[in-house]
Design an enzyme around this catalytic site. Sequence first.
Site, PDB file in Angstrom:
ATOM      1  N   HIS A  73      64.655 -13.790 -16.045  1.00  0.00           N
ATOM      2  CA  HIS A  73      64.513 -12.576 -15.544  1.00  0.00           C
ATOM      3  C   HIS A  73      63.380 -12.428 -14.424  1.00  0.00           C
ATOM      4  O   HIS A  73      63.850 -11.437 -13.751  1.00  0.00           O
ATOM      5  CB  HIS A  73      63.820 -11.694 -16.930  1.00  0.00           C
ATOM      6  CG  HIS A  73      64.672 -11.811 -18.363  1.00  0.00           C
ATOM      7  ND1 HIS A  73      64.234 -12.669 -19.374  1.00  0.00           N
ATOM      8  CD2 HIS A  73      65.851 -11.277 -18.689  1.00  0.00           C
ATOM      9  CE1 HIS A  73      65.029 -12.407 -20.319  1.00  0.00           C
ATOM     10  NE2 HIS A  73      66.190 -11.767 -19.890  1.00  0.00           N
ATOM     11  N   SER A  77      65.835 -16.426 -24.046  1.00  0.00           N
ATOM     12  CA  SER A  77      65.239 -15.916 -25.296  1.00  0.00           C
ATOM     13  C   SER A  77      65.193 -16.824 -26.365  1.00  0.00           C
ATOM     14  O   SER A  77      64.257 -16.893 -27.130  1.00  0.00           O
ATOM     15  CB  SER A  77      65.352 -14.244 -25.258  1.00  0.00           C
ATOM     16  OG  SER A  77      64.956 -13.501 -23.856  1.00  0.00           O
TER      17      SER A  77
END
Length: 288
Positions: free
Chosen positions: A35, A184
């Site tokens: 990200h 994640s």
Amino acid sequence: MKIIKSVADLRDERMKQTHKTIGFVPTMGYLHEGHISLLEKAKMECDWVVLSIFVNPLQFGPNEDFTLYPCDEARDLAIAKKIGIDLVFVPGVEEMYPEESLTRVNVRQVTERLCGAKRPGHFDGVATVVTKLFHMVQPDRAYFGMKDVQQVAVITQMVKDLHFPTTIVPCPTIREADGLAKSSRNVYLNQVERVQATILHQSLTEVEQRVRTGALQTASEMVTYVTEKIKSQPLAHIDYVEALTYPRFETFHQWEQEDILLAVAVFFGRTRLIDNHLIRFKGGETYV
């Protein structure tokens, strides 16, 4: 950095940004280096950058991990502030879906293989929420990581078909030193699973070497090679292994100078990991 939780406030802020290039990075939070790379690229290329953090319930199936999806809003906001993001949009479910929605955005063909086949309705949820976010943010450029290659293909096709005034910017997969793609969901892996998961990137990159030397020439040969490599790890349980043309995700038999996408989804314990490798024969970024 402004933190906005309502659609109305987001639109008010957006209206103030006249004559600026607007960059947008939509995420579900729990930010990692992947990200961060998207945000940094957006910051380099755009005048005003928006990050959204929203765990979208529409893209989770009934037996998937919506309620368990990792969240750390304070950490995410600290990362965004350090990078210099201009606005972070952090809506609740009630803000994004104030009442039952009767509309879904469906992109055909590119959603019918890979995760689209294994997770029915998933990409309808992705396309719907991204459509909503694009209408709210009105970005000039939106940044997506190629680890989620099918998502990139779906959003790119949707933008093209519906004439969104937004350029989709695919960005390379960010990996650990041993090749595991940043995700994640990696936090769910135990130590042994984490070590064995490195077989994904290893097997995918080995296929390209063999394709380019002529040792592997057909889709079935490529799939068999990757499958056998992954099965060498006792904790790996394969969801799918596929070799398709890119970006149309079509079946091919004999390799004939098409760009080829090798994509896998594999469970290690309860954790489902995805990865891919794009073999370019027509030129362009490889995004490894």
